[in-house]
Design an enzyme around this catalytic site. Sequence first.
Site, PDB file in Angstrom:
ATOM      1  N   LYS A  52       0.831  -1.208   0.000  1.00  0.00           N
ATOM      2  CA  LYS A  52       0.000   0.000   0.000  1.00  0.00           C
ATOM      3  C   LYS A  52       0.868   1.262   0.000  1.00  0.00           C
ATOM      4  O   LYS A  52       0.643   2.175  -0.799  1.00  0.00           O
ATOM      5  CB  LYS A  52      -0.937   0.000   1.217  1.00  0.00           C
ATOM      6  N   GLN A  96      -4.632  -1.310   9.638  1.00  0.00           N
ATOM      7  CA  GLN A  96      -4.623  -2.633   9.015  1.00  0.00           C
ATOM      8  C   GLN A  96      -5.297  -3.660   9.932  1.00  0.00           C
ATOM      9  O   GLN A  96      -5.007  -3.723  11.127  1.00  0.00           O
ATOM     10  CB  GLN A  96      -3.171  -3.047   8.697  1.00  0.00           C
ATOM     11  N   ASP A 119     -10.797   3.421   4.086  1.00  0.00           N
ATOM     12  CA  ASP A 119     -11.234   2.022   3.989  1.00  0.00           C
ATOM     13  C   ASP A 119     -12.753   1.927   3.809  1.00  0.00           C
ATOM     14  O   ASP A 119     -13.260   0.872   3.402  1.00  0.00           O
ATOM     15  CB  ASP A 119     -10.878   1.276   5.289  1.00  0.00           C
TER      16      ASP A 119
HETATM   17  N1  GUN Z   1      -7.210  -6.498   6.024  1.00  0.00           N
HETATM   18  C1  GUN Z   1      -7.580  -7.200   4.927  1.00  0.00           C
HETATM   19  N2  GUN Z   1      -8.143  -6.378   4.013  1.00  0.00           N
HETATM   20  C2  GUN Z   1      -8.116  -5.135   4.540  1.00  0.00           C
HETATM   21  C3  GUN Z   1      -8.544  -3.856   4.067  1.00  0.00           C
HETATM   22  O1  GUN Z   1      -9.094  -3.691   2.969  1.00  0.00           O
HETATM   23  N3  GUN Z   1      -8.319  -2.810   4.915  1.00  0.00           N
HETATM   24  C4  GUN Z   1      -7.751  -2.971   6.127  1.00  0.00           C
HETATM   25  N4  GUN Z   1      -7.595  -1.878   6.894  1.00  0.00           N
HETATM   26  N5  GUN Z   1      -7.344  -4.139   6.606  1.00  0.00           N
HETATM   27  C5  GUN Z   1      -7.523  -5.213   5.806  1.00  0.00           C
END
Ligand code: GUN
Length: 293
Positions: A52, A96, A119
């Site tokens: 990311k 996350q 998100d």
């Molecule tokens: N863990 C798995 N997918 C995601 C996501 O799209 N966002 C976040 N913050 N954590 C994740």
Amino acid sequence: MAAIIDGRQIAEEIKLDLKKDVEQLRNLNCVPNLVVVLVGKDPASQIYVRMKTKAALALRISSETIDLPTDVTQEQLLKTIDSLNKDNNVHGILVQLPLPAHIDEKAVINSIAPAKDVDGFHPVNRGKLQTGEDTFLPCTPLGIQQMLARSEIDTNGKHVVIVGRSNIVGLPLATMLVQKQAGANATVTVCHTGTVGLDNHTKNADILIAAAGRAGMIAGPMIKEGAVVIDVGVNRVDDPSSDKGYRIVGDVEFESASIVASAITPVPGGVGPMTIAMLMFNTVKAARQLSQA
Ligand code: GUN
């Protein structure tokens, strides 16, 4: 034989457009800034977070990761988020998931300012999605919708079957695809671990979306001839022949499915790169809205 829907290629196209948007914002003295909060040392989460921030920096979006120890208290984590909420130079906040068991995940998500919730997990943003208001749409569902649209796969009037009811993928995706809007207007069925006779549902799908997190759970005989298959799964399976001792597979048994389907997404190289591209999209959107550029 199914056509391959190349998520990497589509994500690159989206990021090329976003690069121009970032330069426009920078010319207006706004440098989009995404802060990622990573708690603990889960190897998969570390890889995702690195991907990311790497994608952000490639678009000249500023990005830093705040690494917190596994035993961080909930209070400390909430304090970190509070200071990011108040920092005018921060446009996007991503915590996350999953978080360690001693932390209340809902309380953490609820503490993120909805205007910085790239998100799209905050209840305010989820509520806006439900009522069809403009909001941050969760990155994986948005990536899937974009992937279908850019591959000219029409969802209008089609039967979409989603296997999986997670808050991150299945539920928001169902809500998005059922909306009376372009790129949606589908009839949606949501299946899950409690569904009796799963294959009776999956065989009726014009578009089948596997998002249950179980390796190879969807095989060719469960798929209607000519269906489009979107594989959201990211599962590690043992593979002694690989250097790492494992390999990544989806929720769909690719070989048997690609004989029946008309189009299919690979794993890796399908939905994954789209999720990251849409996180960049949401970050640019947050920066634009917060700076009113
Ligand atoms: N863990 C798995 N997918 C995601 C996501 O799209 N966002 C976040 N913050 N954590 C994740």
